[in-house]
Design a protein around this motif. Structure first.
Motif, short mmCIF file in Angstrom:
data_model
loop_
_atom_site.label_atom_id
_atom_site.label_comp_id
_atom_site.label_asym_id
_atom_site.label_seq_id
_atom_site.Cartn_x
_atom_site.Cartn_y
_atom_site.Cartn_z
N ALA A 20 -27.34 -0.55 -9.60
CA ALA A 20 -27.24 0.91 -9.75
C ALA A 20 -27.40 1.61 -8.40
CB ALA A 20 -28.30 1.42 -10.73
N LEU A 21 -28.21 1.04 -7.51
CA LEU A 21 -28.38 1.63 -6.19
C LEU A 21 -27.09 1.54 -5.39
CD1 LEU A 21 -30.14 2.85 -3.95
CD2 LEU A 21 -30.86 0.53 -3.33
N LEU A 22 -26.45 0.38 -5.44
CA LEU A 22 -25.20 0.20 -4.72
C LEU A 22 -24.08 1.07 -5.31
CD1 LEU A 22 -25.25 -3.71 -4.39
CD2 LEU A 22 -25.89 -2.03 -2.65
N ALA A 23 -24.07 1.18 -6.63
CA ALA A 23 -22.98 1.88 -7.30
C ALA A 23 -23.12 3.40 -7.26
CB ALA A 23 -22.87 1.41 -8.76
N HIS A 24 -24.37 3.88 -7.25
CA HIS A 24 -24.57 5.32 -7.45
C HIS A 24 -25.30 6.04 -6.32
CE1 HIS A 24 -23.09 4.86 -11.51
NE2 HIS A 24 -24.01 3.95 -11.78
N TYR A 25 -25.56 5.36 -5.21
CA TYR A 25 -26.38 6.02 -4.19
C TYR A 25 -25.71 7.29 -3.64
CZ TYR A 25 -23.67 4.19 -0.17
OH TYR A 25 -22.69 3.93 0.75
N GLN A 26 -24.38 7.28 -3.55
CA GLN A 26 -23.70 8.50 -3.06
C GLN A 26 -23.80 9.62 -4.08
OE1 GLN A 26 -19.74 7.11 -1.97
NE2 GLN A 26 -20.37 6.97 0.17
N LYS A 27 -23.66 9.25 -5.35
CA LYS A 27 -23.80 10.26 -6.42
C LYS A 27 -25.21 10.86 -6.40
CE LYS A 27 -23.91 10.60 -11.45
NZ LYS A 27 -23.77 9.86 -12.72
N LEU A 28 -26.18 10.03 -6.03
CA LEU A 28 -27.57 10.49 -5.97
C LEU A 28 -27.91 11.16 -4.63
CD1 LEU A 28 -29.14 7.40 -7.73
CD2 LEU A 28 -29.13 9.73 -8.61
N LYS A 29 -26.85 11.37 -3.84
CA LYS A 29 -26.96 12.10 -2.57
C LYS A 29 -27.82 11.38 -1.53
CE LYS A 29 -26.20 16.60 -4.79
NZ LYS A 29 -24.76 16.31 -4.86
N LYS A 33 -35.64 6.89 -10.51
CA LYS A 33 -34.43 7.69 -10.29
C LYS A 33 -33.18 6.94 -10.74
CE LYS A 33 -36.06 10.62 -6.49
NZ LYS A 33 -35.69 11.92 -7.09
N LEU A 34 -33.14 5.64 -10.48
CA LEU A 34 -31.98 4.84 -10.89
C LEU A 34 -31.90 4.77 -12.41
CD1 LEU A 34 -32.06 1.92 -8.30
CD2 LEU A 34 -30.60 3.95 -8.28
N SER A 35 -33.06 4.65 -13.06
CA SER A 35 -33.10 4.60 -14.53
C SER A 35 -32.58 5.90 -15.14
CB SER A 35 -34.52 4.33 -15.03
OG SER A 35 -34.98 3.08 -14.58
N VAL A 36 -33.03 7.03 -14.57
CA VAL A 36 -32.57 8.33 -15.06
C VAL A 36 -31.06 8.47 -14.87
CG1 VAL A 36 -32.68 10.82 -14.65
CG2 VAL A 36 -34.79 9.48 -14.70
N CYS A 37 -30.57 8.02 -13.71
CA CYS A 37 -29.14 8.10 -13.42
C CYS A 37 -28.33 7.30 -14.44
CB CYS A 37 -28.87 7.60 -12.01
SG CYS A 37 -27.12 7.58 -11.54
N LEU A 38 -28.79 6.08 -14.73
CA LEU A 38 -28.09 5.22 -15.69
C LEU A 38 -28.14 5.82 -17.09
CD1 LEU A 38 -29.20 1.67 -14.50
CD2 LEU A 38 -26.96 2.73 -14.22
N ALA A 39 -29.30 6.38 -17.44
CA ALA A 39 -29.43 6.99 -18.77
C ALA A 39 -28.49 8.19 -18.90
CB ALA A 39 -30.88 7.43 -18.99
N GLU A 40 -28.40 8.99 -17.85
CA GLU A 40 -27.50 10.15 -17.88
C GLU A 40 -26.04 9.70 -17.96
OE1 GLU A 40 -28.55 12.25 -14.36
OE2 GLU A 40 -30.23 13.34 -15.29
N ASP A 41 -25.70 8.64 -17.23
CA ASP A 41 -24.33 8.12 -17.28
C ASP A 41 -23.98 7.63 -18.68
OD1 ASP A 41 -23.75 8.70 -14.71
OD2 ASP A 41 -23.51 6.64 -14.02
N THR A 42 -24.94 6.92 -19.29
CA THR A 42 -24.72 6.40 -20.64
C THR A 42 -24.56 7.54 -21.64
OG1 THR A 42 -26.02 4.42 -20.15
CG2 THR A 42 -25.69 4.95 -22.47
N ALA A 43 -25.41 8.55 -21.51
CA ALA A 43 -25.34 9.71 -22.41
C ALA A 43 -24.01 10.45 -22.22
CB ALA A 43 -26.51 10.65 -22.15
N ALA A 44 -23.58 10.59 -20.97
CA ALA A 44 -22.32 11.28 -20.69
C ALA A 44 -21.13 10.50 -21.27
CB ALA A 44 -22.14 11.46 -19.18
#
Length: 229
Positions: free
Chosen positions: A28-37, A114-125
């Motif tokens: 999740a860090l590699l995949a979403h770090y840019q999204k997480l700014k 933060k990575l967990s929240v990001c993944l949860a939000e992605d799943t919900a979306a």
């Protein structure tokens, strides 16, 4: 250096690298770090801290070690470290070992949170997107059915009974007849002066048996059928 020697050097390099082990980095860090700014430097700093902990058992590597590993200047590393701590990606804990010696270590709990929240939000979306798609499809089907009901009521010059509405729904949902084909079958029934559901159902069944699927097929089939009479 010959080809055989080059291959040997390459193989030895791979073997050496495998001996040193590998660090586990959250995907999740590699995949979403840019999204997480996070900047590239900040993401790499987190990865380096993970590597120091997992492979060298260093919970609090010196800044000089981090700078050397990253090939970055002290100001760049310090700036990235400050921002990560300010944004809650990491913190520094004071620990005391069994001998009473005090030490510090980097705490990466904030990163995992933060990575967990990001993944949860992605799943919900994603789930919401799927629900929206289902709802849109359902609305489209309902609109299609409503439109067909209106057309049939107009031709029958009366409101449809619940059984008749169920028949139309069955043609669409269970039999899979296209909306266009049902309208054309109704048109044929009107043309033949037999405006009732049993006759329309026979037309649709006959067309299905003869692989009539659209207006062009209906035209060709009707011309052939009437021409043979």
């Amino acid at each position: 250096m010959g080809m055989g020697e080059g291959w040997k050097v390459w193989a030895n390099g791979i073997a050496y690298g495998l001996e040193k082990g590998s660090a586990s980095v959250p995907y999740a860090l590699l995949a979403h770090y840019q999204k997480l700014k996070l900047s590239d430097t900040e993401a790499m700093l987190l990865i380096q801290l993970l590597a120091f902990r997992q492979l060298e058992m260093k919970d609090f590597p010196a800044m000089e070690e981090i700078e050397q590993r990253m090939g970055a200047t002290p100001s760049v590393v310090a700036s990235a470290m400050r921002r990560l701590m300010k944004e809650g990606w990491l913190s520094i804990d004071e620990v005391t070992d069994p001998q009473g010696v005090r030490a510090e270590r980097y705490n990466l709990t904030g990163m995992y949170h933060k990575l967990s929240v990001c993944l949860a939000e992605d799943t919900a979306a994603q789930r919401q997107k799927e629900r929206n798609a289902v709802e849109e499809e359902t609305e489209a089907i309902e609109d299609q059915q409503r439109n067909l009901f209106v057309v049939f009521e107009k031709e029958f010059a009366r409101p449809l009974s619940p059984m008749e509405c169920e028949t139309i729904s069955g043609w669409l949902d269970q039999d899979g007849y296209p909306d266009e084909l049902i309208r054309l079958a109704l048109k044929e029934a009107v043309f033949a002066g037999k405006v009732h559901f049993r006759y329309i159902d026979r037309i649709l069944l006959e067309w299905s048996r003869n692989r009539v699927k659209n207006a062009q097929d209906v035209k060709a089939y009707t011309q052939r059928f009437r021409g043979n009479k």
